[in-house]
Scaffold this active site. Structure first.
Site, PDB file in Angstrom:
ATOM      1  N   SER A 146       0.774  -1.205  -0.085  1.00 55.71           N
ATOM      2  CA  SER A 146       0.047  -0.179  -0.039  1.00 55.71           C
ATOM      3  C   SER A 146       0.876   1.166  -0.146  1.00 55.71           C
ATOM      4  O   SER A 146       0.366   2.331  -0.677  1.00 55.71           O
ATOM      5  CB  SER A 146      -0.774  -0.103   1.281  1.00 55.71           C
ATOM      6  OG  SER A 146      -0.390  -0.467   2.147  1.00 55.71           O
ATOM      7  N   GLU A 152       4.599   1.762  10.776  1.00 61.55           N
ATOM      8  CA  GLU A 152       4.880   0.160  10.996  1.00 61.55           C
ATOM      9  C   GLU A 152       5.521   0.082  12.200  1.00 61.55           C
ATOM     10  O   GLU A 152       6.712   0.451  12.286  1.00 61.55           O
ATOM     11  CB  GLU A 152       5.588  -0.111   9.644  1.00 61.55           C
ATOM     12  CG  GLU A 152       6.301  -1.641   9.865  1.00 61.55           C
ATOM     13  CD  GLU A 152       5.171  -2.814   9.903  1.00 61.55           C
ATOM     14  OE1 GLU A 152       4.150  -2.968   9.175  1.00 61.55           O
ATOM     15  OE2 GLU A 152       5.298  -3.546  10.714  1.00 61.55           O
ATOM     16  N   ASP A 156      -4.748  -1.464   8.192  1.00 58.53           N
ATOM     17  CA  ASP A 156      -4.926  -2.830   7.814  1.00 58.53           C
ATOM     18  C   ASP A 156      -4.108  -3.685   8.807  1.00 58.53           C
ATOM     19  O   ASP A 156      -2.918  -4.196   8.311  1.00 58.53           O
ATOM     20  CB  ASP A 156      -4.018  -2.796   6.375  1.00 58.53           C
ATOM     21  CG  ASP A 156      -3.953  -4.023   5.612  1.00 58.53           C
ATOM     22  OD1 ASP A 156      -4.595  -4.962   6.024  1.00 58.53           O
ATOM     23  OD2 ASP A 156      -2.968  -4.093   4.583  1.00 58.53           O
TER      24      ASP A 156
HETATM   25  N1  SAM Z   1      -0.888  -2.112   4.527  1.00 65.48           N
HETATM   26  C1  SAM Z   1       0.053  -3.064   3.816  1.00 65.48           C
HETATM   27  C2  SAM Z   1       0.038  -3.418   2.343  1.00 65.48           C
HETATM   28  O1  SAM Z   1      -1.488  -3.474   2.060  1.00 65.48           O
HETATM   29  O2  SAM Z   1       0.993  -3.640   1.626  1.00 65.48           O
HETATM   30  C3  SAM Z   1      -0.094  -4.707   4.511  1.00 65.48           C
HETATM   31  C4  SAM Z   1       0.171  -4.524   6.155  1.00 65.48           C
HETATM   32  S1  SAM Z   1       0.066  -6.119   6.756  1.00 65.48           S
HETATM   33  C5  SAM Z   1      -1.558  -6.891   6.604  1.00 65.48           C
HETATM   34  C6  SAM Z   1       0.097  -5.567   8.510  1.00 65.48           C
HETATM   35  C7  SAM Z   1       1.329  -4.814   9.084  1.00 65.48           C
HETATM   36  O3  SAM Z   1       0.979  -4.685  10.377  1.00 65.48           O
HETATM   37  C8  SAM Z   1       2.473  -5.770   9.314  1.00 65.48           C
HETATM   38  O4  SAM Z   1       3.811  -5.282   8.631  1.00 65.48           O
HETATM   39  C9  SAM Z   1       2.628  -5.800  10.812  1.00 65.48           C
HETATM   40  O5  SAM Z   1       4.229  -5.778  10.972  1.00 65.48           O
HETATM   41  C10 SAM Z   1       2.097  -4.558  11.180  1.00 65.48           C
HETATM   42  N2  SAM Z   1       1.629  -4.264  12.634  1.00 65.48           N
HETATM   43  C11 SAM Z   1       1.251  -5.538  13.613  1.00 65.48           C
HETATM   44  N3  SAM Z   1       1.035  -4.740  14.703  1.00 65.48           N
HETATM   45  C12 SAM Z   1       1.077  -3.545  14.593  1.00 65.48           C
HETATM   46  C13 SAM Z   1       0.735  -2.311  15.091  1.00 65.48           C
HETATM   47  N4  SAM Z   1       0.094  -2.579  16.447  1.00 65.48           N
HETATM   48  N5  SAM Z   1       1.042  -1.225  14.915  1.00 65.48           N
HETATM   49  C14 SAM Z   1       1.368  -1.021  13.601  1.00 65.48           C
HETATM   50  N6  SAM Z   1       1.810  -1.966  12.736  1.00 65.48           N
HETATM   51  C15 SAM Z   1       1.602  -3.314  13.213  1.00 65.48           C
END
Ligand code: SAM
Length: 291
Positions: free
Chosen positions: A102, A120, A166
């Site tokens: 994204s 992130e 996400d």
């Molecule tokens: N939005 C990205 C895309 O569409 O390319 C994919 C994101 S992936 C589904 C979710 C991400 O959230 C992961 O990289 C993970 O490391 C991160 N994550 C997990 N817990 C989190 C938190 N509490 N706050 C921020 N990021 C977090």
């Protein structure tokens, strides 16, 4: 934090999420005023489809791998064009080895006057994201908890933009956190477009989630869901959805053309289907389903 999006990048769920994000950004570009894209759970920004992680699951082959060269209806091809143009721009003609997360998708679609904030929490992923945008003055990389970011970054000073939420869905209660997060986020940034992604593993839990979103009484709210086959725990994720708040007025029509084609092309067996439901306070509560 075990979740790494590199294993899943470009899968069927990313196709829907990223196609909608691209349509929203294209719509924001229709007005000259600058906007901001805020990505609360951003991942690493760009993915190597020829790498070990993507190769282990091969999920992208059943997602972007099928879509990029698919023979699609005109309506679906039009709806996918902004998204696919970015995917093509990252790859040599005829090749598919790089996939935009994204952050990179948003960055490629934005204009010079627009701004991107990507957040992130995973330290290694955050470091990769920071490297990717190191020389980019239009993009700010943060390492906050995503739920904190959702509050503290709103409203953006442009008062226009899209917020993608996400989460990794590793923690229990993420669906409820999405509802609470959305409520507060809309209170802070009522004119913003919000995209909330969710996996569909438990139909009852997701129905309750949709009901709670509807109870927020927000205007212009859509749920769009795609299943690529019947749920089967052993075979991984079979369905995913996106809540869209304040989306462009053209979006429901675009999704109406796109989703049947995605269900057809991305089908992995019986049960491939889609659902588009209006959940907003101003909706008649209609749902379009198709198996
Ligand atoms: N939005 C990205 C895309 O569409 O390319 C994919 C994101 S992936 C589904 C979710 C991400 O959230 C992961 O990289 C993970 O490391 C991160 N994550 C997990 N817990 C989190 C938190 N509490 N706050 C921020 N990021 C977090």
């Amino acid at each position: 934090m075990n979740y790494r999006h590199a294993y899943h990048a470009g899968n069927f769920a990313d196709v829907v999420k990223h196609a909608v994000l691209a349509l929203v950004i294209e719509h924001l570009k229709r007005k000259p005023a600058p906007f901001r894209v805020i990505d609360t759970h951003a991942g690493i920004g760009i993915y190597d489809l020829a790498g070990t992680a993507a190769g282990k699951t091969g999920e992208w082959r059943e997602g972007i791998g099928r879509i990029i060269g698919a023979d699609l209806s005109e309506a679906a091809a039009d709806a996918l064009e902004p998204y696919l143009a970015v995917v093509r721009s990252l790859n040599a003609p005829g090749a598919l080895t790089r996939y935009p997360g994204s952050p990179m998708l948003a960055r490629r679609l934005m204009r010079d006057c627009d701004r991107l904030v990507v957040n992130e929490l995973h330290p290694e992923d955050r470091a990769e994201l920071a490297r990717l945008f190191a020389r980019d003055e239009a993009t700010k990389v943060l390492e906050l908890d995503g739920w904190t970011a959702l509050k503290s970054l709103l409203p953006p000073k442009e008062r226009r933009g899209v917020v993608l939420v996400d989460p990794a869905f590793e923690q229990p209660g993420e669906l409820d956190r999405l509802v609470a997060g959305l409520k507060e986020a809309v209170r802070r940034f009522a004119t913003g477009v919000f995209l909330l992604w969710y996996p569909i593993k438990d139909d009852k839990a997701v129905a309750a989630f949709r009901a709670k979103i509807a109870q927020l009484g927000l205007p212009k709210t859509l749920a769009v869901e795609l299943w690529v086959r019947r749920p089967d725990e052993a075979a991984g994720l079979s369905g995913a959805g996106l809540i869209i708040v304040n989306g462009p007025y053209t979006l429901a029509t675009q999704l109406g053309g796109l989703m049947p084609e995605l269900a057809r092309v991305l089908s992995q067996g019986k049960g491939a289907s889609f659902r588009i439901e209006e959940l907003g306070a101003d909706s008649a509560g209609g749902a379009a389903n198709c198996a």
